[in-house]
Structures are given as C-alpha cells and as structure tokens.
Design an enzyme around this catalytic site. Sequence first.
Site, PDB file in Angstrom:
ATOM      1  CE  LYS A  94      -2.433  -0.745   4.055  1.00 52.82           C
ATOM      2  NZ  LYS A  94      -1.663  -2.004   4.356  1.00 52.82           N
ATOM      3  NE  ARG A 133      -3.736  -1.640  10.546  1.00 57.03           N
ATOM      4  CZ  ARG A 133      -2.810  -0.953   9.869  1.00 57.03           C
ATOM      5  NH1 ARG A 133      -2.869   0.315   9.195  1.00 57.03           N
ATOM      6  NH2 ARG A 133      -1.637  -1.666   9.671  1.00 57.03           N
ATOM      7  NE  ARG A 145       7.686  -2.828   5.762  1.00 55.91           N
ATOM      8  CZ  ARG A 145       6.284  -2.824   5.831  1.00 55.91           C
ATOM      9  NH1 ARG A 145       5.501  -2.413   4.853  1.00 55.91           N
ATOM     10  NH2 ARG A 145       5.320  -3.197   7.056  1.00 55.91           N
ATOM     11  NE  ARG A 153       6.791  -0.236  10.236  1.00 57.81           N
ATOM     12  CZ  ARG A 153       5.573  -0.585   9.589  1.00 57.81           C
ATOM     13  NH1 ARG A 153       5.563   0.137   8.524  1.00 57.81           N
ATOM     14  NH2 ARG A 153       4.713  -1.145  10.091  1.00 57.81           N
ATOM     15  NE  ARG A 189       2.653  -5.061  11.415  1.00 54.98           N
ATOM     16  CZ  ARG A 189       3.854  -4.701  10.727  1.00 54.98           C
ATOM     17  NH1 ARG A 189       4.959  -5.478  11.347  1.00 54.98           N
ATOM     18  NH2 ARG A 189       3.671  -4.148   9.595  1.00 54.98           N
TER      19      ARG A 189
HETATM   20  P1  ADP Z   1       1.416  -2.330   8.467  1.00 50.83           P
HETATM   21  O1  ADP Z   1       0.254  -1.800   7.567  1.00 50.83           O
HETATM   22  O2  ADP Z   1       2.505  -2.861   7.650  1.00 50.83           O
HETATM   23  O3  ADP Z   1       1.063  -3.114   9.605  1.00 50.83           O
HETATM   24  P2  ADP Z   1       1.318   0.452   9.354  1.00 50.83           P
HETATM   25  O4  ADP Z   1       2.584   1.332   9.282  1.00 50.83           O
HETATM   26  O5  ADP Z   1       0.354   0.878   8.494  1.00 50.83           O
HETATM   27  O6  ADP Z   1       2.017  -1.047   9.001  1.00 50.83           O
HETATM   28  O7  ADP Z   1       0.905   0.564  10.793  1.00 50.83           O
HETATM   29  C1  ADP Z   1       1.908   0.244  11.840  1.00 50.83           C
HETATM   30  C2  ADP Z   1       1.102  -0.098  13.044  1.00 50.83           C
HETATM   31  O8  ADP Z   1       0.479   1.156  13.483  1.00 50.83           O
HETATM   32  C3  ADP Z   1      -0.055  -1.124  13.364  1.00 50.83           C
HETATM   33  O9  ADP Z   1       0.470  -2.433  13.507  1.00 50.83           O
HETATM   34  C4  ADP Z   1      -0.927  -0.484  14.308  1.00 50.83           C
HETATM   35  O10 ADP Z   1      -0.563  -0.709  15.525  1.00 50.83           O
HETATM   36  C5  ADP Z   1      -0.675   0.801  14.011  1.00 50.83           C
HETATM   37  N1  ADP Z   1      -1.945   1.470  13.344  1.00 50.83           N
HETATM   38  C6  ADP Z   1      -1.750   2.002  12.067  1.00 50.83           C
HETATM   39  N2  ADP Z   1      -2.921   2.359  11.511  1.00 50.83           N
HETATM   40  C7  ADP Z   1      -3.900   2.030  12.407  1.00 50.83           C
HETATM   41  C8  ADP Z   1      -5.294   1.929  12.601  1.00 50.83           C
HETATM   42  N3  ADP Z   1      -6.092   2.608  11.524  1.00 50.83           N
HETATM   43  N4  ADP Z   1      -5.970   1.595  13.940  1.00 50.83           N
HETATM   44  C9  ADP Z   1      -5.174   1.296  14.792  1.00 50.83           C
HETATM   45  N5  ADP Z   1      -4.019   1.051  14.641  1.00 50.83           N
HETATM   46  C10 ADP Z   1      -3.257   1.383  13.544  1.00 50.83           C
END
Ligand code: ADP
Length: 215
Positions: free
Chosen positions: A13, A88, A127, A162, A173
């Site tokens: 994404k 999410r 990554r 990360r 996740r």
């Molecule tokens: P990925 O999609 O690779 O898991 P992101 O960088 O999008 O990584 O998200 C990293 C972390 O940030 C998630 O594991 C979660 O803890 C938090 N996070 C991101 N977006 C949301 C969301 N919309 N609601 C709740 N937690 C979120």
Amino acid sequence: MRILFLGAPGAGKGTQCKKLASKYSLAHLSSGDILRDAVKNGTQAGLAAKEFMDKGMLVPDNVLIDLFREKLAQPACSKGFILDGFPRNLAQAESLDGLLSELKANLDKVIDLKTADDLLEERITGRRVCPNKACNAVYHIKFSKPKQDGVCDLCGTELSHRSDDKPELVKQRLSVYHELTSPLIEFYRGKQLLATVNGEGEQEQIFADILATLN
Ligand code: ADP
C-alpha cells in the site's frame, strides 16, 4: 480524487500510495507514518499509541479518529487525498463516514490490494525504510534493493528496520488484519466503491492496474 487503500501489512500500500499521490498531487495520509511520527515527537497520541504498536495490535480507535479529523480538515487535503491504513476496523470506517460527511466529501474509490499471506511475511521481514520523515522511502533486501546497501537512494540517509517488522510480530499483525480489517472489503463493496487489484508481481504493473481502476 479521494481514494482509500485496503490491504494486509506488506501488500505494498505504502509504495503504491506514494506513486499515486505524486502522480495526481494528492495528500497521502498513512496512519502508520502519522503514528510513528507522533511516537517520535512524544505527543499525547504517540504516548497512547506506542504500547499497542510495539505489540502489533491496533491503536485505540479514538486516537486514530482524532488524528484523521485534524488531518482531513487541513488545506493540504482539499484537492484530494489517499487514505492508507485508516480505517482498519468497522468502527473506524463508520467514523470516517461521519468525518467525510462533516467535510461534505465522498470517497471516489476503495482499492483492495490483494496478496497471498505467504508472500507477505517475506515482504515485511525484508523491508527496510528510510527514517528521514521528508523521504520515508521503502526498500526490500531482496525485491527492491537500494543501490548502496543500507543507504537510501533518494536522500542518502541510513536505512532502518521497523521495530514491528520482526517475524514474531508479523504473524500477529496479519491475524489482526484478517480478523478486524478484512471485513471492510465487504463494507465498501456494499457501498459500490470497491475495486480489487492483484498486489503480486511487478510494482509498475500493479500501479498500471490501479490507474486502470481509476479511469
Ligand atoms: P502495516 O500496515 O505494515 O502493519 P502500518 O505502518 O500501517 O503498518 O501500521 C503500523 C502499526 O500502527 C499497526 O500495527 C498498528 O499498531 C498501528 N496502526 C496503524 N493504523 C492504524 C489504525 N487505523 N488503527 C489502529 N492502529 C493502527
């Protein structure tokens, strides 16, 4: 144009959203980048988010909703935006509907970037990211190597891994994604906004497929 991306962690994404944002001069709102920034700056949202992010769990809905209410109202979003990582879960999606109707704005398209789980683990653990906030470029030790090992091609900053991209957290996740986020596919299909794009293969092909769904 107002676009929302769905897809599991590692589906690509971030990479595709950046390309699209630059092609159409749209604001790219990545929930993960916004949260990591908040953690780094020690803001109240960051303090509330950190313990959940470290465990691969979703950060509480109210933290995200407050952050996105603020972001979406900024002038940078007035010409269109791409949402990457928010919403999410269903509660967040319903809140987003409310935020958008306050702004008298509609989503034009929801793109589900679909990728098989066994590919995702390898994509995520390999990554590497550029920690320079103005850059945030993403690489992969096998599939998308920087020209010089460990150094960002674009800005020369040393790349980092990360903390939640470690194998033990990746499974967690992915399971959060399947349980809480994937129901949004049906939610947006029901609103007739959904387009599914195959997230496996060459980045350029995937980008072309995304553009085709928008035209
Ligand atoms: P990925 O999609 O690779 O898991 P992101 O960088 O999008 O990584 O998200 C990293 C972390 O940030 C998630 O594991 C979660 O803890 C938090 N996070 C991101 N977006 C949301 C969301 N919309 N609601 C709740 N937690 C979120």
